[in-house]
Design a protein around this motif. Structure first.
Motif, short mmCIF file in Angstrom:
data_model
loop_
_atom_site.label_atom_id
_atom_site.label_comp_id
_atom_site.label_asym_id
_atom_site.label_seq_id
_atom_site.Cartn_x
_atom_site.Cartn_y
_atom_site.Cartn_z
N MET A 98 0.83 -1.22 0.00
CA MET A 98 0.00 0.00 0.00
C MET A 98 0.86 1.26 0.00
N ASN A 99 1.90 1.31 0.89
CA ASN A 99 2.76 2.49 0.97
C ASN A 99 3.51 2.72 -0.34
N SER A 100 3.99 1.63 -0.95
CA SER A 100 4.70 1.78 -2.22
C SER A 100 3.77 2.29 -3.32
N GLN A 101 2.52 1.83 -3.29
CA GLN A 101 1.55 2.29 -4.28
C GLN A 101 1.22 3.77 -4.07
N LEU A 102 1.12 4.20 -2.81
CA LEU A 102 0.85 5.61 -2.52
C LEU A 102 1.99 6.49 -3.02
N LYS A 103 3.23 6.00 -2.90
CA LYS A 103 4.37 6.77 -3.38
C LYS A 103 4.37 6.90 -4.90
N ASN A 104 3.75 5.94 -5.59
CA ASN A 104 3.70 5.97 -7.05
C ASN A 104 2.64 6.91 -7.61
N ILE A 105 1.80 7.47 -6.73
CA ILE A 105 0.72 8.34 -7.20
C ILE A 105 1.29 9.69 -7.61
N HIS A 106 0.99 10.11 -8.81
CA HIS A 106 1.49 11.36 -9.39
C HIS A 106 0.91 12.57 -8.65
N PRO A 107 1.69 13.66 -8.51
CA PRO A 107 1.16 14.88 -7.85
C PRO A 107 -0.12 15.41 -8.49
N LEU A 108 -0.25 15.28 -9.81
CA LEU A 108 -1.49 15.72 -10.47
C LEU A 108 -2.68 14.84 -10.05
N SER A 109 -2.40 13.57 -9.83
CA SER A 109 -3.46 12.68 -9.35
C SER A 109 -3.93 13.12 -7.97
N TRP A 110 -2.97 13.47 -7.11
CA TRP A 110 -3.35 13.96 -5.77
C TRP A 110 -4.15 15.25 -5.88
N THR A 111 -3.78 16.11 -6.83
CA THR A 111 -4.54 17.36 -7.03
C THR A 111 -5.98 17.07 -7.39
N THR A 127 -0.89 6.87 -13.97
CA THR A 127 -0.82 5.96 -12.84
C THR A 127 -0.32 4.60 -13.30
N PRO A 128 0.69 4.03 -12.61
CA PRO A 128 1.15 2.67 -12.95
C PRO A 128 0.02 1.66 -12.78
N GLN A 129 0.05 0.60 -13.56
CA GLN A 129 -1.03 -0.39 -13.58
C GLN A 129 -1.34 -0.92 -12.19
N GLU A 130 -0.30 -1.20 -11.39
CA GLU A 130 -0.53 -1.81 -10.08
C GLU A 130 -1.18 -0.85 -9.08
N SER A 131 -1.21 0.45 -9.40
CA SER A 131 -1.79 1.43 -8.48
C SER A 131 -3.14 1.96 -8.95
N LYS A 132 -3.61 1.51 -10.11
CA LYS A 132 -4.82 2.11 -10.69
C LYS A 132 -6.06 1.88 -9.84
N MET A 133 -6.24 0.65 -9.33
CA MET A 133 -7.42 0.40 -8.51
C MET A 133 -7.41 1.29 -7.28
N LEU A 134 -6.24 1.47 -6.66
CA LEU A 134 -6.12 2.33 -5.49
C LEU A 134 -6.49 3.77 -5.83
N VAL A 135 -5.96 4.28 -6.94
CA VAL A 135 -6.21 5.68 -7.33
C VAL A 135 -7.70 5.90 -7.64
N PHE A 136 -8.30 4.98 -8.40
CA PHE A 136 -9.71 5.14 -8.73
C PHE A 136 -10.59 5.07 -7.47
N ASN A 137 -10.20 4.24 -6.53
CA ASN A 137 -10.98 4.14 -5.30
C ASN A 137 -10.74 5.32 -4.37
N LEU A 138 -9.53 5.89 -4.39
CA LEU A 138 -9.29 7.12 -3.64
C LEU A 138 -10.14 8.26 -4.19
N ARG A 139 -10.25 8.30 -5.53
CA ARG A 139 -11.10 9.33 -6.13
C ARG A 139 -12.56 9.14 -5.73
N TYR A 140 -13.02 7.89 -5.72
CA TYR A 140 -14.40 7.62 -5.33
C TYR A 140 -14.62 7.96 -3.85
#
Length: 415
Positions: free
Chosen positions: A1-14, A128-141
């Motif tokens: 989880m922590n490694s996936q969070l580090k892979n999230i792009h700053p624009l994604s966090w925005t 977003t790297p493939q392994e982090s996509k589910m995390l990013v989409f769910n963070l957005r939701y």
């Protein structure tokens, strides 16, 4: 989880953080639009249904084009147009004093959402790297629902069902969100520009033909239209019903609390439900979600007590999570990479359900009256369940396609 969070792009966090504040601001006012039109402007349920529906109607036709042009001219330009357009739209809402003005503003609101939503999701998938996509989409939701926890409560405090003040607040929030996006794109100039792939070479007609020939995608799309039809009754038909029913005191207040409960339950169950649903084909959660939403609608019309409405919200919300947390991952999986924006745009056609929900609900309330709640909600529950056969067919197509994908992958590794 922590490694996936580090892979999230700053624009994604925005986009994720901006989504919290954007949805908080818009949910202070838009969910109360039905009640505001009836209570303050004396609109009929049918007129209210038309005003509410136009946003989704515009979205149905504009979302595909928004996703397509983001493949051609770049995500950045489309995001700028939509988010700064929203600023003007919310100011227009605040100044409107006639039903027809609300109709125009809500149409423009739908246009901005139709441009922004598929483009922002495609951008998240791009960076977003493939392994982090589910995390990013769910963070957005999760961000959407965190905003919706706070928004309706603030809306009640400022009298959103009786005043236009909340609209001006939303305009300011989207202005700040837009300026932060501009700053981030300046820092990351390589992101969001026009690509040089198939999106440029294909015409609009050609892009529609590509997605139209994708049978799995097509059946998912049709099934999700019925899912969204059921989901759309929560903020349209149910809101009007609570306001019109004599036995329910202060329906606007009850509805505001139901909206917040909905968002709280999403935040509480989202990640456990997603973790469990991840064991199955991504279409199976959609099927289960459809049945949960259908059952909750039936409960809303069957038992007229506050506890029943709250239990119904919990059941409805579990269904909502099952339906919507996996859709972005599913579309990204089905889509051709060079047409990702187009696929997300075409998926906007699910908003046809949001068009039909207020129209169907408003017609039933006008024709049958709020006293026929059981019949009204039985009809809308049944129409929601019409999505099940299409999702079953889509699941069969997806299951059949998996062995071929695995075989192709094995051949590629050997070669």
């Amino acid at each position: 989880m922590n490694s996936q969070l580090k892979n999230i792009h700053p624009l994604s966090w925005t986009i994720i953080v901006g989504t919290i504040f954007g949805r908080m601001a818009s949910s202070m006012s838009i969910p109360f639009l039905s009640i505001y039109l009836i209570k303050s402007l004396g609109a009929s349920p049918s007129e209210t249904g038309v005003v509410v529906a136009v946003s989704s109607l515009i979205g149905v036709f504009a979302s595909f084009y928004g996703g397509y042009i983001s493949d051609v001219i770049g995500r950045k330009r489309v995001l700028y147009i939509s988010i700064f357009g929203w600023v003007l739209v919310f100011i227009g809402f605040g100044m409107a004093n006639q039903v027809w003005l609300f109709f125009i503003m809500n149409a423009l609101n739908g246009l901005c959402r139709a441009l922004f939503e598929p483009t922002s999701r495609a951008l998240l998938a791009d960076i977003t790297p493939q392994e982090s996509k589910m995390l990013v989409f769910n963070l957005r939701y999760a961000a959407i629902n965190l905003g919706v926890v706070i928004g309706p409560i603030l809306g009640l405090q400022v009298g959103a069902s009786e005043s236009g003040l909340a609209f001006y607040f939303a305009g300011i929030v989207y202005l700040v969100y837009g300026l932060v996006l501009v700053f981030q794109f300046i820092l990351h100039k390589e992101v969001g520009n026009a690509g040089h792939g198939a999106g440029e070479r294909l015409t609009l007609k050609g892009a529609m033909q590509v997605t139209g020939r994708d049978r799995t995608f097509l059946y998912v799309l049709i099934g999700m239209i019925f899912c969204v039809l059921g989901y759309g009754h929560f903020s349209s038909t149910l809101a009007q019903y609570l306001e019109m029913t004599p036995g329910i005191q202060d329906g606007a207040k009850l509805f505001g609390y139901m909206l917040s409960l909905n968002a709280i339950v999403v935040l509480a169950v989202q990640f456990p439900v997603v973790k469990f649903a991840g064991r199955f084909s991504p279409i199976v959660p959609l099927l289960a979600g459809n049945l949960f939403v259908s059952g909750s609608l039936l409960l809303f019309g069957s038992v007229h007590a506050v506890w029943a409405f709250l239990v119904g919200v919990v059941i409805f919300t579990i269904g909502e999570v099952l339906m919507f947390t996996m859709t972005d991952v599913l579309v990204d999986r089905i889509a051709k990479p060079e047409l990702r924006g187009t696929y997300f745009g075409v998926f906007g056609f699910i908003n046809l359900g949001n068009v039909l929900a207020p129209l169907l609900g408003g017609f039933l309330l006008d024709a049958l009256g709020a006293g026929s709640a059981l019949l009204i909600f039985a009809i809308i529950a049944l129409t929601t369940a019409f999505g099940v056969p299409f999702l079953l067919i889509a699941n069969r197509h997806l299951s059949a396609a998996q062995p071929a994908e695995l075989a192709n992958g094995a051949e590629a590794k050997l070669s």
